[in-house]
Each structure stands twice: as C-alpha cells, then as structure tokens.
Design a protein around this motif. Structure first.
Motif, PDB file in Angstrom:
ATOM      1  N   ARG A  20       0.834  -1.204   0.000  1.00 39.55           N
ATOM      2  CA  ARG A  20       0.000   0.000   0.000  1.00 39.55           C
ATOM      3  C   ARG A  20       0.870   1.256   0.000  1.00 39.55           C
ATOM      4  O   ARG A  20       0.528   2.244  -0.642  1.00 39.55           O
ATOM      5  N   ALA A  21       1.982   1.204   0.733  1.00 39.07           N
ATOM      6  CA  ALA A  21       2.849   2.380   0.838  1.00 39.07           C
ATOM      7  C   ALA A  21       3.510   2.723  -0.496  1.00 39.07           C
ATOM      8  O   ALA A  21       3.694   3.902  -0.804  1.00 39.07           O
ATOM      9  N   VAL A  22       3.853   1.712  -1.289  1.00 42.11           N
ATOM     10  CA  VAL A  22       4.473   1.988  -2.588  1.00 42.11           C
ATOM     11  C   VAL A  22       3.442   2.020  -3.707  1.00 42.11           C
ATOM     12  O   VAL A  22       3.792   2.132  -4.880  1.00 42.11           O
ATOM     13  N   ASN A  60       2.190   2.268   7.140  1.00 45.75           N
ATOM     14  CA  ASN A  60       0.843   2.845   6.997  1.00 45.75           C
ATOM     15  C   ASN A  60       0.912   4.370   6.915  1.00 45.75           C
ATOM     16  O   ASN A  60       0.165   4.987   6.153  1.00 45.75           O
ATOM     17  N   ALA A  61       1.806   4.966   7.693  1.00 47.48           N
ATOM     18  CA  ALA A  61       1.982   6.423   7.623  1.00 47.48           C
ATOM     19  C   ALA A  61       2.550   6.830   6.263  1.00 47.48           C
ATOM     20  O   ALA A  61       2.179   7.874   5.725  1.00 47.48           O
ATOM     21  N   GLU A  69       7.999   9.789   5.905  1.00 43.68           N
ATOM     22  CA  GLU A  69       7.984   8.327   5.848  1.00 43.68           C
ATOM     23  C   GLU A  69       7.966   7.818   4.415  1.00 43.68           C
ATOM     24  O   GLU A  69       8.668   6.877   4.065  1.00 43.68           O
ATOM     25  N   HIS A  70       7.171   8.474   3.581  1.00 39.37           N
ATOM     26  CA  HIS A  70       7.085   8.066   2.178  1.00 39.37           C
ATOM     27  C   HIS A  70       8.419   8.282   1.462  1.00 39.37           C
ATOM     28  O   HIS A  70       8.853   7.436   0.671  1.00 39.37           O
ATOM     29  N   LEU A  76      14.647   3.892   0.201  1.00 45.08           N
ATOM     30  CA  LEU A  76      15.044   2.524   0.518  1.00 45.08           C
ATOM     31  C   LEU A  76      14.837   1.598  -0.685  1.00 45.08           C
ATOM     32  O   LEU A  76      15.718   0.802  -1.031  1.00 45.08           O
ATOM     33  N   CYS A  77      13.689   1.718  -1.306  1.00 48.72           N
ATOM     34  CA  CYS A  77      13.398   0.887  -2.487  1.00 48.72           C
ATOM     35  C   CYS A  77      14.352   1.211  -3.625  1.00 48.72           C
ATOM     36  O   CYS A  77      14.839   0.309  -4.316  1.00 48.72           O
TER      37      CYS A  77
END
Length: 141
Positions: A20-22, A60-61, A69-70, A76-77
C-alpha cells in the motif's frame, strides 16, 4: 521462538502495508516482497513483534501521506533496486575487447584493476538505516 502463526501474520501485515505504501508500483513491490522473504527466511534472524508492529505503523503512515515516511521508503526501495542492478552489471572496462595478436586473431577482455572501494560503497548508508531502526524501534532494511 515465536509461534508460526505470529510470524505468518506479521509477514502478511508487513507485506500488505508495504504494498500500500508503494502503491503497488512495479519495481518497488518486487523489492518489498524480496526483502521480506529474505529477512523472514534468515535462520539467524530474530523476530521482534514490537519492531514489526512499529514498522507496520511506519508503512501505513507512508501510505497515508507523501511526508517523510514516504520519502524514506521510496529511497530505501531505490537503493535496493540500484544494488541489485550493480550486482548483475558487467563493468565497462570488462566490455572493452582488445585484440592481442593480429595473426592469431585472439580476443581477450581487458582486466580491471583492483578497486579498494569495492564492497564499501554502502557502509555509511547501512549504518544510517541501522541508527534509524535503533532510534525509532523499526526493522527497515
């Protein structure tokens, strides 16, 4: 040793929150899947439920807003993807072909000189992520 059901539930929660985050984007979803598989299959790994729970909150944030956070997750990715590309890449000096003898027509690859930095490129980055994990109680990789 935690119960198998706790491991499976934590894995699924982390995977769902990460996807969901990505936003299910193609390179990132495979990176998240591969990193989670690697970490959960590590026999020397230690499972900490509290860190896993905090990491789910972090993911989730990251999914909720395009804040800090995003950006951290996105970077990181990106670094994991770049590392994967570097592992499979052939150095440009190895691609240069040089003819050694005109009569025999033998072709050889030029050898790359020994590199003292090879293998230490990401030390500072890894330490920074480790300090982030320690200070926030997360288990990001």
């Amino acid at each position: 040793m935690p119960a198998t059901t706790n491991l499976v539930h934590s894995y699924r929660h982390l995977l769902r929150a990460g996807l969901r985050a990505v936003q299910f984007s193609k390179p990132s979803r495979y990176i998240i899947r591969d990193v989670l598989r690697k970490e959960f299959r590590d026999p020397r790994g230690v499972f900490e439920a509290e860190k896993a729970r905090r990491t789910v909150w972090f993911l989730n944030a990251a999914a909720q807003s395009r804040g800090l956070e995003h950006k951290i997750l996105k970077n990181l990715c990106r670094v994991h993807w770049e590392r994967k590309q570097v592992e499979h890449a052939v150095p440009w000096r190895m691609k240069v072909i040089k003819m050694t003898d005109d009569k025999a027509r033998k072709w050889t690859l030029t050898k790359r000189p020994a590199d003292s930095i090879k293998g230490t490129e990401f030390e500072h980055y890894d330490r920074t992520i480790a300090m982030l994990n320690d200070s926030m109680g997360l288990c990001l990789r």
